[in-house]
Design an enzyme around this catalytic site. Structure first.
Site, PDB file in Angstrom:
ATOM      1  N   TRP A  60     -47.168   6.842  45.614  1.00 53.36           N
ATOM      2  CA  TRP A  60     -48.090   7.922  45.219  1.00 53.36           C
ATOM      3  C   TRP A  60     -47.965   9.131  46.148  1.00 53.36           C
ATOM      4  O   TRP A  60     -48.951   9.589  46.743  1.00 53.36           O
ATOM      5  CB  TRP A  60     -49.523   7.402  45.220  1.00 53.36           C
ATOM      6  N   TYR A 120     -37.217   3.914  35.828  1.00 51.63           N
ATOM      7  CA  TYR A 120     -37.258   4.504  37.176  1.00 51.63           C
ATOM      8  C   TYR A 120     -37.277   3.399  38.241  1.00 51.63           C
ATOM      9  O   TYR A 120     -36.471   3.402  39.172  1.00 51.63           O
ATOM     10  CB  TYR A 120     -38.486   5.411  37.304  1.00 51.63           C
ATOM     11  N   LYS A 172     -34.404   2.484  41.058  1.00 49.35           N
ATOM     12  CA  LYS A 172     -34.671   2.528  42.508  1.00 49.35           C
ATOM     13  C   LYS A 172     -34.348   1.173  43.157  1.00 49.35           C
ATOM     14  O   LYS A 172     -33.863   1.113  44.274  1.00 49.35           O
ATOM     15  CB  LYS A 172     -36.132   2.920  42.775  1.00 49.35           C
ATOM     16  N   ALA A 221     -34.134  12.054  44.771  1.00 48.50           N
ATOM     17  CA  ALA A 221     -34.246  10.992  43.764  1.00 48.50           C
ATOM     18  C   ALA A 221     -34.540  11.614  42.411  1.00 48.50           C
ATOM     19  O   ALA A 221     -35.004  12.756  42.331  1.00 48.50           O
ATOM     20  CB  ALA A 221     -35.369  10.019  44.129  1.00 48.50           C
ATOM     21  N   LEU A 232     -26.002  14.722  43.018  1.00 49.42           N
ATOM     22  CA  LEU A 232     -25.889  13.309  43.384  1.00 49.42           C
ATOM     23  C   LEU A 232     -25.484  12.402  42.225  1.00 49.42           C
ATOM     24  O   LEU A 232     -25.259  11.207  42.426  1.00 49.42           O
ATOM     25  CB  LEU A 232     -27.206  12.820  43.990  1.00 49.42           C
ATOM     26  N   THR A 270     -37.154  11.460  40.016  1.00 48.39           N
ATOM     27  CA  THR A 270     -38.531  10.954  40.148  1.00 48.39           C
ATOM     28  C   THR A 270     -39.382  11.122  38.879  1.00 48.39           C
ATOM     29  O   THR A 270     -40.578  10.826  38.919  1.00 48.39           O
ATOM     30  CB  THR A 270     -39.258  11.641  41.325  1.00 48.39           C
TER      31      THR A 270
END
Ligand SMILES: NC(=O)c1ccc[n+]([C@@H]2O[C@H](COP(=O)([O-])OP(=O)(O)OC[C@H]3O[C@@H](n4cnc5c(N)ncnc54)[C@H](OP(=O)(O)O)[C@@H]3O)[C@@H](O)[C@H]2O)c1
Length: 292
Positions: free
Chosen positions: A149, A124, A128, A59, A36, A61
Site C-alpha cells: 500500500w 500483477y 512480481k 515495476a 525494462l 504497478t
C-alpha cells in the site's frame, strides 16, 4: 560506490533519489533511458554503467490493467529483475529489489511471514512473484523488500486519489474488508538507505548484501483497512469534506481481485537488520506536513 537506480520517476524512486545522493555516484534511470521490457537493452545498459549496486524501484504497478496486459507485466516484473540481478552478478555487484503483499491470496488470518508460500490472485502478483524467484535463482547478492500500500505526495496512489475525491465529491465509498499497512515512500526509502549505509560502514556494501541476502517484509507498523485509512486522512485534512461510506469489496468490483489480508509480518527485518518503520498513522501525519 556507483549506484544504478531504476524506476527513478516512480513514487519510490523519487523518494530514494535525494536520500541516495550522499552515498556515491547515483545514476537515476527512468523509462525514457531504458525500457525494462527489453532484456538485451538492460544487459547493454548495465554493462555500460558498471554499477556496484542496482536498486530496482521500477515495476509495472497497474494492478487492474495487468489483467489485460499479462505479457508486458511479466516482462517488466517477472523477467527484468532477474536480468538486472544476473548483470549485477557478472560485475561482482549486488541488487536491492522491491516486491509486494499481492503475492499472497490473503486467506491466512495472521500477518504473512517470509516463509509463507505465495499464492497470488492476479497477474500483477504473479508477475512480481516470478520476479522474486528470478532474482533469487541468479545467486547474486540480493535483498528483496516486500512492501504494501505504498503512498507519497508524488505519483499516483490511494492517498492522492482520496485527497482529490474528498474535495471534489459529496460522498466517497471505500472498501472496508481489505486489511494491510499503508507505507510511506519516504520511510521505505530511508530504510533502504540505512541498509546501504550499514554496508558502507562495514567496509563493503556488496559483502553486506551477500551476508544479509534474502527476502524481507517491510511496511509501516500497524494495520488498517482502506476505509479507515481514508477516514484518518479526512480527519487530518479539513478540506476533505466528503462523507465516507464503508463498503465491502463485492460492491466495488475490479478486474483484479485483491487479498483481503495483506498484512506482512516485519519481525525478520527488525531482528536481522534492526530496521523498524513507524506506525502508519504517524507517517501519514508526517507525510501530510509537506502539503501546503
Ligand atoms: N504502489 C504500491 O502500492 C505498491 C505496493 C506494494 C509493492 N510495491 C512495489 O514497490 C515498488 C515501487 O513501486 P511504486 O509505487 O514506486 O511504483 P510506481 O510509482 O508505479 O513507479 C514505477 C516506476 O517504474 C517505471 N516503469 C514501468 N514500466 C517500465 C519499463 N518498461 N521500463 C522502465 N521503467 C518502467 C514507471 O515508469 P513510468 O512512470 O514511465 O510508467 C515508474 O516510474 C515496486 O516494485 C512495486 O511493485 C508497490
Amino acid at each position: 560506490m556507483d549506484i544504478l537506480l531504476m524506476g527513478a520517476q516512480g513514487q519510490l524512486g523519487l523518494a530514494l533519489q535525494p536520500l541516495l545522493a550522499g552515498l556515491g555516484t547515483v545514476h537515476a534511470v527512468g523509462r525514457r533511458e531504458l525500457d525494462l521490457s527489453d532484456a538485451p537493452a538492460i544487459r547493454q545498459y548495465v554493462q555500460q554503467w558498471r554499477p556496484q549496486l542496482i536498486i530496482n524501484a521500477a515495476a509495472y504497478t497497474a494492478v487492474d490493467r495487468a489483467e489485460s496486459e499479462p505479457q508486458l507485466a511479466q516482462a517488466i516484473n517477472g523477467i527484468a529483475p532477474g536480468v538486472l540481478a544476473e548483470e549485477a552478478g557478472h560485475l561482482g555487484g549486488a541488487l536491492i529489489h522491491f516486491s509486494t503483499d499481492y503475492v499472497f491470496d490473503g486467506m491466512l488470518n495472521r500477518p504473512y511471514v517470509e516463509t509463507d508460500e505465495p499464492h497470488p490472485l492476479g497477474v500483477y502478483g504473479k508477475s512480481k512473484w516470478l520476479g522474486e524467484r528470478a532474482v533469487q535463482a541468479t545467486g547474486t547478492p540480493a535483498v528483496i523488500l516486500r512492501t504494501s500500500w505504498v503512498y507519497g505526495l508524488e505519483g499516483s496512489n490511494f492517498l492522492k486519489t482520496m485527497l482529490r475525491l474528498g474535495q471534489e465529491r459529496d460522498h466517497v465509498r471505500v472498501v472496508n474488508d481489505q486489511w494491510g499497512a499503508p507505507t510511506w515512500t519516504h520511510s521505505l526509502a530511508q530504510a533502504t538507505v540505512t541498509m546501504i549505509r550499514h554496508g558502507i560502514e562495514q567496509g563493503n556494501c556488496v559483502q553486506y548484501m551477500q551476508q544479509h541476502q534474502g527476502l524481507y517484509h517491510l511496511t509501516n507498523s500497524g494495520a488498517t483497512t482502506w476505509y479507515e485509512f481514508a477516514r484518518t486522512l479526512f480527519a487530518l485534512r479539513p478540506e476533505c469534506t466528503a462523507t465516507l461510506t464503508a463498503i465491502p469489496s463485492s460492491e466495488y468490483p475490479t478486474p483484479a481481485q485483491r487479498p483481503s489480508n495483506s498484512r506482512l509480518d516485519n519481525r525478520k527485518i527488525a531482528q536481522q537488520l534492526g530496521i523498524v518503520l513507524p506506525h502508519w498513522k504517524d507517517d501519514l501525519q508526517e507525510c501530510l506536513r509537506e502539503l501546503p
